[in-house]
Scaffold this motif. Sequence first.
Motif, mmCIF file in Angstrom:
data_model
loop_
_atom_site.group_PDB
_atom_site.id
_atom_site.type_symbol
_atom_site.label_atom_id
_atom_site.label_comp_id
_atom_site.label_asym_id
_atom_site.label_seq_id
_atom_site.Cartn_x
_atom_site.Cartn_y
_atom_site.Cartn_z
ATOM 1 N N ASN A 128 0.901 -1.250 -0.051
ATOM 2 C CA ASN A 128 0.280 -0.040 0.081
ATOM 3 C C ASN A 128 0.939 1.155 -0.072
ATOM 4 O O ASN A 128 1.631 1.671 0.967
ATOM 5 C CB ASN A 128 -0.847 0.118 1.192
ATOM 6 C CG ASN A 128 -1.932 1.028 1.152
ATOM 7 O OD1 ASN A 128 -1.657 2.091 0.607
ATOM 8 N ND2 ASN A 128 -3.022 0.678 1.812
ATOM 9 N N LYS A 129 0.923 1.820 -1.320
ATOM 10 C CA LYS A 129 1.873 2.914 -1.159
ATOM 11 C C LYS A 129 1.347 4.485 -0.765
ATOM 12 O O LYS A 129 1.958 5.407 -0.779
ATOM 13 C CB LYS A 129 2.128 3.285 -2.640
ATOM 14 C CG LYS A 129 3.022 1.921 -3.267
ATOM 15 C CD LYS A 129 4.367 1.665 -2.470
ATOM 16 C CE LYS A 129 5.267 0.598 -2.971
ATOM 17 N NZ LYS A 129 6.208 0.320 -2.195
ATOM 18 N N GLU A 130 -0.140 4.220 -0.068
ATOM 19 C CA GLU A 130 -0.713 5.555 0.412
ATOM 20 C C GLU A 130 0.035 5.627 1.791
ATOM 21 O O GLU A 130 -0.411 4.930 2.500
ATOM 22 C CB GLU A 130 -1.999 5.704 0.228
ATOM 23 C CG GLU A 130 -2.608 6.956 0.622
ATOM 24 C CD GLU A 130 -4.172 7.197 0.522
ATOM 25 O OE1 GLU A 130 -4.754 8.027 0.388
ATOM 26 O OE2 GLU A 130 -4.907 6.031 0.230
ATOM 27 N N ASP A 131 0.465 6.826 1.905
ATOM 28 C CA ASP A 131 0.868 7.177 3.568
ATOM 29 C C ASP A 131 -0.283 7.131 4.369
ATOM 30 O O ASP A 131 -1.269 7.812 4.210
ATOM 31 C CB ASP A 131 1.567 8.506 3.417
ATOM 32 C CG ASP A 131 2.639 8.840 4.564
ATOM 33 O OD1 ASP A 131 1.951 8.317 5.891
ATOM 34 O OD2 ASP A 131 3.588 9.469 4.678
ATOM 35 N N GLU A 143 -1.571 10.428 5.494
ATOM 36 C CA GLU A 143 -2.454 10.960 4.469
ATOM 37 C C GLU A 143 -3.904 10.509 4.939
ATOM 38 O O GLU A 143 -4.712 11.476 4.766
ATOM 39 C CB GLU A 143 -1.741 11.189 3.231
ATOM 40 C CG GLU A 143 -0.427 11.636 2.998
ATOM 41 C CD GLU A 143 -0.603 12.961 3.546
ATOM 42 O OE1 GLU A 143 -1.270 13.936 3.118
ATOM 43 O OE2 GLU A 143 0.712 13.699 3.923
ATOM 44 N N VAL A 144 -3.891 9.010 4.886
ATOM 45 C CA VAL A 144 -5.297 8.355 5.149
ATOM 46 C C VAL A 144 -5.948 9.123 6.435
ATOM 47 O O VAL A 144 -7.068 9.483 6.434
ATOM 48 C CB VAL A 144 -5.060 7.073 5.171
ATOM 49 C CG1 VAL A 144 -6.599 6.483 5.511
ATOM 50 C CG2 VAL A 144 -4.732 6.606 4.011
ATOM 51 N N LYS A 160 -7.236 12.803 6.030
ATOM 52 C CA LYS A 160 -8.368 12.939 5.418
ATOM 53 C C LYS A 160 -9.756 12.673 6.175
ATOM 54 O O LYS A 160 -10.883 13.059 5.943
ATOM 55 C CB LYS A 160 -8.356 12.047 4.293
ATOM 56 C CG LYS A 160 -7.456 12.353 3.204
ATOM 57 C CD LYS A 160 -7.643 11.080 2.117
ATOM 58 C CE LYS A 160 -6.405 11.400 1.000
ATOM 59 N NZ LYS A 160 -6.424 10.506 0.008
ATOM 60 N N TYR A 200 -6.601 0.097 7.399
ATOM 61 C CA TYR A 200 -5.605 0.236 6.321
ATOM 62 C C TYR A 200 -4.786 -1.001 6.123
ATOM 63 O O TYR A 200 -3.975 -1.562 6.787
ATOM 64 C CB TYR A 200 -4.588 1.233 6.869
ATOM 65 C CG TYR A 200 -3.377 1.899 5.921
ATOM 66 C CD1 TYR A 200 -3.303 2.819 5.228
ATOM 67 C CD2 TYR A 200 -2.176 0.814 6.251
ATOM 68 C CE1 TYR A 200 -1.978 3.165 4.342
ATOM 69 C CE2 TYR A 200 -0.902 1.436 5.552
ATOM 70 C CZ TYR A 200 -0.978 2.435 4.492
ATOM 71 O OH TYR A 200 -0.049 2.552 3.736
ATOM 72 N N ASN A 217 -2.337 -3.544 4.042
ATOM 73 C CA ASN A 217 -1.169 -3.538 3.724
ATOM 74 C C ASN A 217 -0.391 -4.524 4.095
ATOM 75 O O ASN A 217 -0.526 -5.531 4.939
ATOM 76 C CB ASN A 217 -0.296 -2.132 4.403
ATOM 77 C CG ASN A 217 0.931 -2.093 3.678
ATOM 78 O OD1 ASN A 217 1.167 -2.395 2.731
ATOM 79 N ND2 ASN A 217 1.646 -1.441 4.571
#
Length: 251
Positions: A28-31, A34-35, A38, A190, A192
Motif C-alpha cells: 500500500n503506497k498511500e501514506d 495522509e489517510v 483525510k 489500512y 497493507n
Amino acid sequence: MRELVIKSYADLGFHKTIGELIKGHSENKEDIREVAKKLIDLTKVRDILDLGCGYGWFEEALPNGFRSILGIDCLEANEQGFLSVARSVAAQSRFEQIHLPAPIGVEANTFDLIVSAYSLYFFPDVLSEVHRVLRPGGIFLIITHSASMLEEGEEFFDFSNLRQVINNFSAENGNTLLRQHFEHVTAMDYINSLVFVKEEKDDLAKYIDFKKEFISKDISPVVVKAKMIYELETRGTMRFNKNDRIFLARK
C-alpha cells in the motif's frame, strides 16, 4: 515495558531507517498519515497533543498554521528531533519527557486533537487522562497494529509476550477499550503487507533487528532472524501482514 521501549527506540537514526524501509516494502503506497488526515477537519484544530511522539513522525505530515503542539515521549533523545519538526507547523511547540501512563500537566479541555500513532499499546491506561485534556468536540486519533501482524512469525515461534504487548491496544480490541471512555468511536482499516524478495534479506534482517528487544522476551532474535532469512531464501518471496487501523474517538 519502559526498558524495552527505551532500548528499542533509543537509536533515532535506526528508527528513521526502519520507517523508510517499511515504506519501501509496503504494498500500500498511500501514506497512512495522509489517510488519517483525510478523516479530520484540520481547519478546526488549533492545539495538538502527541502521545509517544518520537522524533515527530506524525508532525512531518502536517501542514503549518497550528497554534501549539505538545509532544510527550519517554525518550529525552527525541526532544530535538520532535521540536525541529513541530516548530515548522505550530507557533508554539513543547516537548515533555513523561513515562506514560501518568498525569499530563495541563488543564482539562486543552487540546482539539490528540494523536497516538503506533504507541497506545505501550500505555493504554492513559485513556482517562486523554478524555480529561481533550476539548468537547475534539478528536483522539489512534493508529495501531492488527493482532494478526505476528501470524507469519507464529508459524514457527511462540511470541506470547510480544502478542501481549500488541493486545494491550490493537485493531481488534481498540473499539471496546475506547468506548469505556468515549461515546463516539469510528474506525478505518489500512490494508497493507510488507513484501521482501530473497535479494532483500538484509532489509528483512534490519526489520527483525528493530523488534529484537521485544522478540527477546520470547526467543532469541538471532534464531528468529536466521529462520526467517532461511525461509525467504527458500521461498524467494515473503509477505508480512502490516494491516493497521485508524481509530477516531470524539468527546
